[in-house]
Design a protein around this motif. Structure first.
Motif, PDB file in Angstrom:
ATOM      1  N   ASP A  70      20.632  -3.394   8.922  1.00 40.28           N
ATOM      2  CA  ASP A  70      20.848  -3.227   7.475  1.00 40.28           C
ATOM      3  C   ASP A  70      19.471  -3.083   6.836  1.00 40.28           C
ATOM      4  OD1 ASP A  70      21.610  -3.140   4.870  1.00 40.28           O
ATOM      5  OD2 ASP A  70      22.449  -5.189   4.814  1.00 40.28           O
ATOM      6  N   GLU A  71      19.076  -1.795   6.568  1.00 38.77           N
ATOM      7  CA  GLU A  71      17.736  -1.543   6.029  1.00 38.77           C
ATOM      8  C   GLU A  71      17.602  -1.964   4.576  1.00 38.77           C
ATOM      9  OE1 GLU A  71      16.113   2.295   6.907  1.00 38.77           O
ATOM     10  OE2 GLU A  71      17.330   2.534   8.730  1.00 38.77           O
ATOM     11  N   THR A  72      18.707  -2.254   3.941  1.00 40.26           N
ATOM     12  CA  THR A  72      18.614  -2.647   2.528  1.00 40.26           C
ATOM     13  C   THR A  72      18.102  -4.072   2.355  1.00 40.26           C
ATOM     14  OG1 THR A  72      20.908  -3.417   2.524  1.00 40.26           O
ATOM     15  CG2 THR A  72      20.517  -1.103   1.963  1.00 40.26           C
ATOM     16  N   GLN A  73      18.055  -4.811   3.433  1.00 38.11           N
ATOM     17  CA  GLN A  73      17.662  -6.214   3.299  1.00 38.11           C
ATOM     18  C   GLN A  73      16.203  -6.451   3.660  1.00 38.11           C
ATOM     19  OE1 GLN A  73      20.052  -8.490   6.019  1.00 38.11           O
ATOM     20  NE2 GLN A  73      18.802  -7.929   7.789  1.00 38.11           N
ATOM     21  N   ILE A  74      15.439  -5.369   3.902  1.00 35.53           N
ATOM     22  CA  ILE A  74      14.050  -5.564   4.331  1.00 35.53           C
ATOM     23  C   ILE A  74      13.212  -6.189   3.225  1.00 35.53           C
ATOM     24  CG2 ILE A  74      14.147  -3.721   6.041  1.00 35.53           C
ATOM     25  CD1 ILE A  74      12.754  -1.919   4.005  1.00 35.53           C
ATOM     26  N   LYS A  84      11.385  -3.076  11.450  1.00 31.33           N
ATOM     27  CA  LYS A  84      12.549  -3.060  12.330  1.00 31.33           C
ATOM     28  C   LYS A  84      13.190  -4.449  12.429  1.00 31.33           C
ATOM     29  CE  LYS A  84      10.853   0.757  15.239  1.00 31.33           C
ATOM     30  NZ  LYS A  84      10.480   1.178  16.612  1.00 31.33           N
ATOM     31  N   LEU A  85      12.359  -5.482  12.468  1.00 31.12           N
ATOM     32  CA  LEU A  85      12.893  -6.842  12.584  1.00 31.12           C
ATOM     33  C   LEU A  85      13.604  -7.276  11.305  1.00 31.12           C
ATOM     34  CD1 LEU A  85       9.945  -8.637  14.460  1.00 31.12           C
ATOM     35  CD2 LEU A  85      12.125  -7.886  15.421  1.00 31.12           C
ATOM     36  N   LEU A  86      13.028  -6.873  10.160  1.00 27.42           N
ATOM     37  CA  LEU A  86      13.648  -7.268   8.894  1.00 27.42           C
ATOM     38  C   LEU A  86      15.003  -6.606   8.701  1.00 27.42           C
ATOM     39  CD1 LEU A  86      10.500  -7.149   6.586  1.00 27.42           C
ATOM     40  CD2 LEU A  86      11.827  -9.184   7.213  1.00 27.42           C
ATOM     41  N   ALA A  87      15.219  -5.506   9.392  1.00 22.96           N
ATOM     42  CA  ALA A  87      16.493  -4.803   9.234  1.00 22.96           C
ATOM     43  C   ALA A  87      17.588  -5.399  10.110  1.00 22.96           C
ATOM     44  CB  ALA A  87      16.308  -3.327   9.561  1.00 22.96           C
ATOM     45  N   GLN A  88      17.243  -6.372  10.991  1.00 25.15           N
ATOM     46  CA  GLN A  88      18.241  -6.942  11.884  1.00 25.15           C
ATOM     47  C   GLN A  88      19.079  -7.974  11.151  1.00 25.15           C
ATOM     48  OE1 GLN A  88      18.468  -5.550  14.977  1.00 25.15           O
ATOM     49  NE2 GLN A  88      16.822  -4.254  14.128  1.00 25.15           N
ATOM     50  N   THR A  89      20.391  -7.866  11.323  1.00 22.85           N
ATOM     51  CA  THR A  89      21.315  -8.797  10.670  1.00 22.85           C
ATOM     52  C   THR A  89      21.818  -9.886  11.609  1.00 22.85           C
ATOM     53  OG1 THR A  89      23.250  -7.446  11.251  1.00 22.85           O
ATOM     54  CG2 THR A  89      22.106  -6.937   9.186  1.00 22.85           C
ATOM     55  N   GLY A  90      21.700  -9.665  12.917  1.00 21.75           N
ATOM     56  CA  GLY A  90      22.238 -10.626  13.883  1.00 21.75           C
ATOM     57  C   GLY A  90      23.718 -10.496  14.083  1.00 21.75           C
ATOM     58  N   ASN A  91      24.361  -9.558  13.356  1.00 22.08           N
ATOM     59  CA  ASN A  91      25.798  -9.349  13.486  1.00 22.08           C
ATOM     60  C   ASN A  91      26.026  -8.203  14.467  1.00 22.08           C
ATOM     61  OD1 ASN A  91      28.512  -9.016  13.249  1.00 22.08           O
ATOM     62  ND2 ASN A  91      28.526  -8.694  11.030  1.00 22.08           N
ATOM     63  N   PRO A  92      26.690  -8.433  15.577  1.00 22.51           N
ATOM     64  CA  PRO A  92      26.874  -7.352  16.557  1.00 22.51           C
ATOM     65  C   PRO A  92      27.631  -6.163  15.988  1.00 22.51           C
ATOM     66  CG  PRO A  92      27.417  -9.495  17.526  1.00 22.51           C
ATOM     67  CD  PRO A  92      27.238  -9.712  16.062  1.00 22.51           C
ATOM     68  N   ASN A 126       0.819  -1.214   0.000  1.00 23.33           N
ATOM     69  CA  ASN A 126       0.000   0.000   0.000  1.00 23.33           C
ATOM     70  C   ASN A 126       0.856   1.270   0.000  1.00 23.33           C
ATOM     71  OD1 ASN A 126      -2.353  -1.542   0.049  1.00 23.33           O
ATOM     72  ND2 ASN A 126      -2.410  -1.557   2.321  1.00 23.33           N
ATOM     73  N   GLY A 127       2.156   1.161  -0.031  1.00 24.25           N
ATOM     74  CA  GLY A 127       3.026   2.317  -0.128  1.00 24.25           C
ATOM     75  C   GLY A 127       3.229   3.062   1.151  1.00 24.25           C
ATOM     76  N   THR A 128       3.077   2.441   2.277  1.00 24.12           N
ATOM     77  CA  THR A 128       3.260   3.127   3.560  1.00 24.12           C
ATOM     78  C   THR A 128       4.722   3.158   3.988  1.00 24.12           C
ATOM     79  OG1 THR A 128       2.840   1.039   4.721  1.00 24.12           O
ATOM     80  CG2 THR A 128       0.952   2.527   4.339  1.00 24.12           C
ATOM     81  N   PHE A 129       5.587   2.563   3.195  1.00 26.57           N
ATOM     82  CA  PHE A 129       7.021   2.572   3.515  1.00 26.57           C
ATOM     83  C   PHE A 129       7.781   3.264   2.378  1.00 26.57           C
ATOM     84  CE2 PHE A 129       5.440  -0.893   6.070  1.00 26.57           C
ATOM     85  CZ  PHE A 129       6.136  -0.750   7.263  1.00 26.57           C
ATOM     86  N   HIS A 130       8.838   3.964   2.740  1.00 27.01           N
ATOM     87  CA  HIS A 130       9.707   4.578   1.750  1.00 27.01           C
ATOM     88  C   HIS A 130      11.117   4.065   1.970  1.00 27.01           C
ATOM     89  CE1 HIS A 130      11.113   7.305   4.946  1.00 27.01           C
ATOM     90  NE2 HIS A 130       9.825   7.498   5.263  1.00 27.01           N
ATOM     91  N   LYS A 131      12.042   4.664   1.259  1.00 31.27           N
ATOM     92  CA  LYS A 131      13.405   4.143   1.259  1.00 31.27           C
ATOM     93  C   LYS A 131      14.054   4.210   2.628  1.00 31.27           C
ATOM     94  CE  LYS A 131      15.898   5.422  -2.164  1.00 31.27           C
ATOM     95  NZ  LYS A 131      16.774   6.217  -3.084  1.00 31.27           N
ATOM     96  N   ASN A 132      13.770   5.225   3.415  1.00 31.56           N
ATOM     97  CA  ASN A 132      14.456   5.443   4.700  1.00 31.56           C
ATOM     98  C   ASN A 132      13.554   5.178   5.907  1.00 31.56           C
ATOM     99  OD1 ASN A 132      16.841   6.264   3.388  1.00 31.56           O
ATOM    100  ND2 ASN A 132      16.001   8.335   3.149  1.00 31.56           N
ATOM    101  N   GLY A 133      12.383   4.639   5.669  1.00 37.14           N
ATOM    102  CA  GLY A 133      11.525   4.372   6.826  1.00 37.14           C
ATOM    103  C   GLY A 133      10.092   4.168   6.448  1.00 37.14           C
ATOM    104  N   TRP A 134       9.151   4.688   7.240  1.00 41.45           N
ATOM    105  CA  TRP A 134       7.726   4.471   7.053  1.00 41.45           C
ATOM    106  C   TRP A 134       6.983   5.775   7.245  1.00 41.45           C
ATOM    107  CZ3 TRP A 134      10.776   2.623  10.902  1.00 41.45           C
ATOM    108  CH2 TRP A 134      10.593   3.175  12.190  1.00 41.45           C
ATOM    109  N   TYR A 135       5.812   5.745   6.717  1.00 40.45           N
ATOM    110  CA  TYR A 135       4.920   6.902   6.878  1.00 40.45           C
ATOM    111  C   TYR A 135       4.065   6.700   8.121  1.00 40.45           C
ATOM    112  CZ  TYR A 135       6.321   7.886   2.091  1.00 40.45           C
ATOM    113  OH  TYR A 135       7.048   8.134   0.959  1.00 40.45           O
TER     114      TYR A 135
END
Length: 1335
Positions: free
Chosen positions: A887-891, A874-882, A853-862
């Motif tokens: 990493d928001e590119t992997q959402i 937020k969870l999809l951006a977690q890499t598990g690497n301390p 529905n387009g509620t998200f943009h490149k740097n976050g959400w509306y």
């Protein structure tokens, strides 16, 4: 018999006497019993006989026996010499040991009693305790309702009663530490997610109900049980769960609170909607019944069976489903599967564990004023548990239609503590019965001096003190007591100790009547003869019990240690202190004191030698001559009365010149007196004895009174020993009896083997609870209708992110366990990983929808993005690497859960932190108990921080299941083994796990119980065989004893199977005890057989003669000790203690006194000593060299003549004359000392014809051996005396000559040899001169 006073001995005899007293302990007095039982009486002499070649035998066994007897003899001499000191010190030390009883600790914790030490279960419990802490388990308080009349509880009255009971339970309050604790303060609460708005958190916390699993949850009345009772909220009326619609409440709150939507979403996800407002009412006429109830308008009762079919749902329908097997029991369904009848209802209150309660309240304002600890939390919970049980059981009265039974683990533990505690009255009465039995059996009614009741009573009290002292030492050593200690040990130890006490007492009585044993060596001889078998049985039992310590089950190990310690204390008491008591009793007998009442002196001893002394008549001081015997009477003559005949008895006197003894008539004034000087009236003199101590009477005339006196004497002198010798042993010697006995015991063995196969493993809780209690009724109904248990499957430290498939496969593998409660569709309840995955799937769906529905943009959400979508971002951006956690590119490249249902492994622990903090209700009802605990991270959609703390690696997580319909041990063991098999399989596949719960803690012990029991019994039997073989040096006899003990084990095990008893730890302990009892019943008889001489039948008779009475007395006393258990309130004590121990005593007695003598008489080993010529007795031993005499310096006043005398250098020997004829030439005697002893025997002779006869009495004055003192009482020379024709008196004098043979070593007494050589020469010269003169 009167002997003249010869005055003091010469000085050299005084010296010899003193030297003899110093060497008395080393002298061996020949006992006639030695001829038949040489190694029993004196193994040293028997050993020498074998070494000299005069007999055959087991030289090594005799060597061992003689050394043991030597030490026991020395100990006995010391004890008798210092009996008072030994008794005082011994009693003082035992009393000091009893002080340890003040610190007794009774252990009732099942985990500490029956969990195998070092086993996997102990390791699992330790791991659980370290991971989640002690007391973290949720506790269940259960209520069961059953009908009083009929078999159906699906009625309105029954459900109303159930509701009233549960409401009453929810209102229970206890006061502890000046604080009131309500049900809500202790109950297990559901957890909602945390919100930023504290008002929402406070609101949810107020309406959050306690968890109660109940059939009432199918109806509106279930809301009446939930707490809180009421609460206030701004803008709303007073709210209670009976009028609360949670969803409606939240919808109204959305207008005032920005987080209302999130709150509504949480409720919907949990299945919380209208609460109880749309459920039917049990009583639709209740004014509080809501209008939304289905039957409110119709006012009809609901169909209870239909409502209960499939189970009920709590207020959170997604997580709270109570299966019908959990809440209703004894159901009957129709063809459509609906319940039409039920016999029981069950409700469960869930409370926090002590650890959870401590953590919940430790930072609360309520506990700031007290020292709040986990121990205090436990005390509060236990107080509430007890009040809950009392409140629920209070609903059982005549006004109620059904029975209500409440139960908690605390009440069960209280019963277990009561069961494990020592019943002082029961033990005291049992010991009093033993005292009474010992007093009666050792009492000699016809002889108060020789009676032994006093030492019997003292022996039982001494053994009881030794038992108390041993238990005190166990307590000092930190050995905790348990049910086996308190219910078995006191009677076992007392029985074993009393057996040995009776054996010593029996031998002590035999030796006391043996004139060949000096007074000062009575105790030493008693210990020398019986101490070996007492030491053998005690050491064998002690080592056997100590060897059983290899059993890893703590309760059995503790029991074996305590039993071994108590046997050691009994051994010390019986071998060291009890002989001191016997030594004091010897002094009592010597002083003619009455048994028990030692302050009184007795003059009525029937065995007292009666002498005839002149009577001084104070009324007639003039001496009268003895009248001649009465003349002949006509045929109508009747014998004179007894008193007249008594005055005409005979008396024998010795002349002063050493001539022959003379028999004369007694003076008319004579009377019988004892050696104490007390006269015996004629009227009371015993007329039953026919010996030289009574007057002559007519033997053909026996009155009824005399017959009764004879019968009375026979009854009073009857004993078990006489019964064994005269009746029992000859009966067993018969061949038909041996054949019948063998067949009989073969049949008993077959029955025992069959009964052994019938014994099942297990222990029902109903067995350890008194029958007339509510707890017993609850356990009986719970097992009958529900069989409900909760278990957990624990997964340990593993690679959870990469083993998700294996973990879900592990969960699905329990699908085939039919006793696990399942959902309506037959699937297993979800566990934490499934719930975690489903929550992530929901978040992923929300993100996909909003992202489309387009509620998200490149740097976050509306701002129009949903909260779940933002959280997913937020969870999809977690890499598990301390190092690079976000990493928001992997959402758009990754997914929270892939198509196979696998949670994204790299960020698994990041997701876990968020799930536990934001889906608390689902996590709490999953009961995952994941450890370590995660950090709190409540989600704020307006927070732009993308970093999420990563949870620590999971080391503990659990999967809960409920088991039902488990009614007996076999079913539980099957489930335990089935679940264990699955767990072991997945452990081998890389997923370390184990099951946990009551079924595994209580019942897993039975998996290896038989193995450990067999191992313990094998160790005990091997040790017993080894000890007996080493000490007796006779593996043959040791094997027979072990075989008999094994038969006792099999027969006792079969006896348990016939009674329907099950094998548990307590019966296992009794089976171990049976070995000790069996050894006591067999070793004494076997050693008696081994130490006797003769044929096997004769040796069996002699063995029974000496051991039958003490073994029977020991068995009866043991039974009297346990007879009080028959009246115990615990059915378990009656069945598993009284019946089994009674069977043990009976079986042991039959095998020890029936089967064993028969086996010994047929297959018994040869005797330790075997004569070469005469099979019935051993040759009389040769006299030993006399010990060198030590003559003290003569006193100053000694005469010159006495100083010039030559003294013998050897102490006179006590060996009898019977040894002379058997001596070889090298043992020629050099000196013979003769001590004459005159005995007068009187007999009665009936003349052949009835004519009167006259008898001429010889003139006493013509006899060269007569004396003046005796001649005046004789008849005149050659006088003719008329006598009745029916009475002829003959006097026969027999001289018993006691000869002492002295054999000094060659060359040791040259003066004496020269003196005798000169004397023989002088005698030869004088005889030659006499012959010359005569010629």
């Amino acid at each position: 018999m009167w002997l003249p006073n010869l005055g003091p001995p010469p000085p050299y005899e005084q010296g010899l006497t003193m030297a003899s007293e110093r060497k008395k302990r080393s002298n061996k007095y020949l006992d006639l019993e030695y001829l038949n039982r040489p190694s029993w009486v004196n193994a040293k002499v028997a050993y020498k006989q074998v070494r000299k070649g005069k007999a055959d035998g087991n030289r090594y066994a005799l060597w061992v026996r003689k050394n043991i007897q030597r030490y026991l003899y020395s100990i006995g001499c010391f004890i008798q010499l210092h009996c008072g000191k030994v008794l005082f010190v011994g009693l003082l030390l035992l009393s000091l040991c009893c002080v340890g009883l003040k610190s007794v600790q009774i252990e009732t914790d099942v985990q500490k009693l029956w969990v195998e030490e070092g086993g996997r279960l102990e390791k699992e419990l330790t791991y659980t305790k370290e991971a989640i802490g002690a007391g973290s388990d949720i506790t269940n308080q259960v209520v069961i309702q059953t009908p009083k009349v009929g078999n159906n509880v699906l009625t309105q009255e029954s459900f109303k009663q159930h509701r009233d009971a549960l409401v009453k339970a929810s209102e229970i309050t206890v006061t502890m530490f000046d604080l009131q604790w309500k049900f809500r303060d202790l109950c297990y609460l559901a957890q909602f997610p945390m919100f930023e708005d504290s008002l929402i958190d406070n609101t949810l916390e107020q309406i959050l109900p306690c968890v109660v699993m109940s059939p009432l949850d199918c109806f509106w009345e279930g809301a009446q049980v939930l707490g809180p009772q009421n609460f206030h909220l701004s803008g709303f009326v007073q709210l209670r769960w009976i009028n609360l619609n949670p969803l409606e409440l939240v919808q109204k709150m959305k207008e005032d609170f920005p987080d209302g939507d999130m709150m509504e979403e949480v409720l919907l996800k949990s299945g919380i909607s209208s609460g109880y407002q749309e459920k039917p009412c049990i009583d639709p006429t209740d004014p509080d019944c809501p209008d939304t109830a289905p039957n409110k308008v119709s006012q009809q009762e609901p169909d209870f069976g239909a409502e209960l079919t499939g189970g009920c749902y709590g207020f959170a329908t997604k997580y709270m489903h109570w299966d019908e097997d959990l809440i209703v029991g004894g159901v009957r369904k129709n063809q459509s599967g609906h319940i039409v009848r039920a016999e029981a209802l069950q409700s469960v209150f869930l409370l926090m564990g002590e650890s959870q309660m401590y953590e919940y309240w430790k930072k609360d304002y309520k506990t700031t004023g007290i020292d709040w600890t986990q121990e205090r939390a436990r005390m509060v919970l236990e107080a509430w548990h007890r009040k809950f049980t009392d409140t629920m059981n209070g609903f059982n009265n005549d006004t109620m239609t059904d029975n209500m039974y409440g139960f908690s683990m605390t009440s069960l533990m209280d019963i277990m503590k009561e069961f494990s505690s020592i019943s002082i009255p029961r033990v005291a009465i049992g010991y009093i019965l033993m005292l009474f039995y010992a007093c009666v059996t050792l009492l000699r009614w016809n002889n108060v001096i020789q009676s032994q009741s006093g030492i019997g009573i003292a022996g039982v009290l001494l053994v009881a003190l030794a038992v108390a002292a041993g238990l005190g030492i166990c307590s000092i050593l930190g050995i905790a007591f348990n049910a086996s200690t308190t219910q078995i040990i006191p009677f076992l130890a007392l029985g074993l100790g009393v057996n040995d006490m009776f054996l010593i007492t029996h031998t002590y009585a035999e030796n006391a009547n043996n004139d060949n044993i000096p007074f000062k060596e009575q105790t030493a001889e008693c210990l020398k003869r019986t101490g070996t078998t007492v030491l053998l049985t005690s050491v064998s039992n002690m080592l056997a019990f100590f060897s059983a310590v290899i059993i890893p089950i703590p309760a059995l190990r503790v029991f074996c240690i305590q039993a071994g310690i108590l046997i050691l204390f009994n051994l010390v008491a019986v071998l060291l202190i009890y002989p001191a008591i016997c030594s004091l009793d010897l002094k009592r007998k010597k002083n003619k004191r009455v048994d028990v009442f030692c302050c009184f002196e007795s003059y009525g001893d029937n065995n007292t030698v009666i002498e005839l002394q002149p009577h001084i008549n104070v009324h007639d001081p003039v001496d009268r001559e003895l009248s001649p015997p009465p003349g002949y009477s006509p045929p109508s003559y009747h014998p004179p009365p007894y008193s007249d005949l008594l005055a005409r008895d005979m008396i024998a006197q010795s002349s002063t010149d050493g001539g022959h003894a003379q028999t004369v008539l007694a003076p008319h004034e004579g009377q019988f007196v004892t050696r104490c000087g007390s006269p015996i009236p004629f009227s009371t003199y015993d007329t039953a004895n026919n010996n030289s101590r009574q007057c002559l009477t007519d033997g053909d005339t026996v009155t009824c009174k005399e017959r009764f006196a004879k019968l009375q004497k026979a009854c009073l002198t009857t004993s078990l020993t006489a019964l064994a010798v005269n009746k029992y042993a000859p009966f067993l010697q018969k061949t038909p009896v041996k054949v019948f006995t063998s067949i009989f015991f073969i049949v008993i063995l077959i029955i025992g083997i069959w009964g052994t196969a019938q014994v099942k493993d297990g222990l029902d809780l109903t067995d350890v609870v008194p029958r007339d209690t509510y707890e017993y009724s609850f356990l009986e109904n719970q097992s009958k209708y529900f069989g409900f248990y909760s278990i957990y499957l624990v997964t340990k430290d593993a690679d959870y992110p990469n083993n998700q498939r294996l973990l879900r496969e592990y969960h699905r593998s329990f699908q085939n366990v039919d006793k696990i409660l399942k959902e309506k569709d037959g699937s297993l309840p979800t566990f934490w990983l499934d719930t975690f995955r489903d929550w992530l799937v929901g978040l992923q769906a929300a993100f996909d929808r909003d992202y489309a529905n387009g509620t998200f943009h490149k740097n976050g959400w509306y701002l129009n993005a949903s909260d779940d979508a933002v959280l997913a971002y937020k969870l999809l951006a977690q890499t598990g690497n301390p190092d690079n956690s976000v990493d928001e590119t992997q959402i758009t490249k990754t997914r929270l859960v892939n198509a196979e249902g696998i949670i994204y492994p790299p960020a698994f622990y990041n997701y876990l932190t968020v799930w536990i903090s934001n889906d608390g209700l689902a996590y709490s009802y999953s009961m995952g108990e994941i450890r370590p605990e995660t950090q709190s991270w409540p989600h704020d959609p307006y927070d732009m921080d993308m970093k999420i703390p990563k949870a620590k690696n999971i080391i503990y997580a659990q999967v809960p299941f409920y088991l039902s319909r488990l009614s007996d041990t076999e079913e539980i063991l099957d489930i335990v083994l089935q679940i264990r098999s699955i767990c072991d399989d997945f452990t081998s596949r890389g997923l370390p796990n184990y099951p946990s719960g009551i079924p595994f803690t209580f019942w897993e012990q039975y998996i290896k119980l038989r193995f450990y029991l067999m191992l313990a019994l094998l160790c005990i039997l091997v040790v017993t065989f080894t000890v007996l073989s080493v000490v007796l040096v006779n593996p043959w006899l040791a094997a027979i004893i072990v075989v008999i003990v094994s038969l006792i084990l099999v027969e006792l095990f079969g006896f348990m199977g016939i009674l329907g008893l099950k094998l548990s730890a307590i019966p296992a302990v009794i089976l171990i005890v049976s070995v000790g009892i069996g050894v006591e019943f067999t070793v004494h008889v076997s050693v008696g057989f081994l130490s006797s001489i003769g044929t096997r039948n004769d040796r069996m008779l002699m063995a029974l003669e000496h051991t039958f009475a003490p073994v029977v007395h020991g068995a009866i006393s043991t039974f009297l000790g346990i007879i009080m258990l028959a009246g115990a309130e615990f059915d378990f004590i009656v069945r598993y203690f009284f019946l089994v121990l009674t069977g043990l005593v009976l079986i042991g007695l039959l095998n020890g006194l029936v089967l064993l003598p028969v086996i010994l008489s047929v297959f018994g080993p040869p005797s330790e000593v075997r004569p070469k010529e005469n099979d019935e007795r051993i040759p009389t031993p040769s006299p030993e060299s006399s010990p060198r005499a030590r003559i003290r310096n003569l006193p100053v006043r000694a005469t010159r003549q006495s100083r010039k005398m030559k003294y013998p250098r050897r102490i006179p020997s006590d060996i009898s004359l019977t040894t002379i004829s058997e001596e070889p030439s090298q043992y020629s005697s050099t000196e013979i000392v003769v001590q004459p002893e005159v005995v007068v025997e009187t007999s009665l002779q009936q003349p052949k014809d009835g004519n009167s006869q006259q008898q001429t009495l010889p003139n006493a004055a013509d006899d060269s051996s007569s004396t003046k003192s005796s001649s005046k009482n004789n008849s005149p020379p050659g006088s003719i005396v008329s006598a009745p024709a029916t009475h002829v008196t003959r006097v026969k004098a027999t001289a018993t000559v006691k000869v002492e043979v002295h054999t000094p070593l060659p060359g040791t007494v040259p003066e004496l040899q020269d003196y005798k050589r000169r004397r023989r020469k002088d005698n030869t010269d004088s005889s030659n001169s006499d012959s010359d003169s005569s010629s």
